[in-house]
Design a protein around this motif. Structure first.
Motif, short mmCIF file in Angstrom:
data_model
loop_
_atom_site.label_atom_id
_atom_site.label_comp_id
_atom_site.label_asym_id
_atom_site.label_seq_id
_atom_site.Cartn_x
_atom_site.Cartn_y
_atom_site.Cartn_z
N TYR A 149 4.13 9.70 -3.45
CA TYR A 149 3.10 10.51 -2.76
C TYR A 149 3.51 11.12 -1.57
O TYR A 149 4.40 10.30 -0.68
N LYS A 170 -0.99 6.85 4.86
CA LYS A 170 0.21 5.84 4.97
C LYS A 170 0.27 5.59 6.43
O LYS A 170 0.13 6.59 7.27
N SER A 221 0.82 -1.23 -0.24
CA SER A 221 0.09 -0.09 0.16
C SER A 221 0.72 1.25 -0.14
O SER A 221 0.28 2.45 -0.08
N GLU A 222 2.17 1.23 0.12
CA GLU A 222 3.16 2.30 0.12
C GLU A 222 3.29 2.66 -1.37
O GLU A 222 3.51 2.08 -2.29
N LEU A 223 2.96 3.96 -1.44
CA LEU A 223 3.32 4.64 -3.03
C LEU A 223 4.19 5.90 -2.46
O LEU A 223 4.09 6.71 -1.81
N LEU A 249 -4.41 7.63 0.44
CA LEU A 249 -4.53 6.61 -0.40
C LEU A 249 -5.96 5.98 -0.53
O LEU A 249 -6.61 5.89 0.24
#
Length: 158
Positions: free
Chosen positions: A33, A125, A28-30, A39
């Motif tokens: 961003y 996050k 789920s980490e971008l 998210l």
């Protein structure tokens, strides 16, 4: 992705899962961003350890793929109350997991399948969306362990 019309036989799924080494990862980490951005998606990658590469039409490969598909459809069915999220299911693929992941002494080859949940309730996050928490609870109840970058956790040890 359309689910089966009939409910999945949970007992049969549990029995099939006992015969395979199945685990999952969460993405789920971008990194591009800013940390204060919301998210709207996350990915659950399901993995079944394989003895070696087998072409997709090989009977053993089809058997493992069918198990991963059944597990994915079970999870999707369980999450129907969280609509209006959308889920995209990947094609099957192979992944390698290094020995450093858990107490394994060799690199592991796995047959994998990913579920990408989009349009989920926005979260930041470091937070855990309710949908993800519920999916992780179902995976734990099924006895499926989570693979994290630094360690392999037993089912229920998130």
């Amino acid at each position: 992705m359309a689910c089966h019309k009939k409910p999945i036989d949970c007992q049969r799924l549990l029995e099939a899962l006992r015969l395979e080494r199945v685990f999952y990862e969460i993405f789920s980490e971008l990194t591009w961003y800013p940390s204060d951005s919301f998210l709207l998606w996350f990915e659950i990658a399901l993995h079944a350890e394989a003895d070696g590469y087998q072409p997709p039409n090989h009977p053993r490969s089809r058997e493992v793929f069918s198990l991963l598909m059944e597990l994915a459809e079970f999870l999707i069915q369980q999450m129907q109350s969280h609509a209006p999220y959308k889920v995209d299911l990947s094609a099957s693929y192979y992944t390698l997991h290094p020995p450093a992941c858990g107490d394994f002494r060799r690199t592991r080859l796995c047959r994998s399948l990913s579920l990408v949940f989009v349009n989920v309730t926005p979260y930041r996050k470091g937070e855990e969306p309710a949908l993800l928490t519920e999916i992780m609870n179902h995976l734990s109840l099924l006895g499926i362990a989570r693979l994290k970058a630094d360690r392999f956790t037993e089912a229920g040890d998130n």
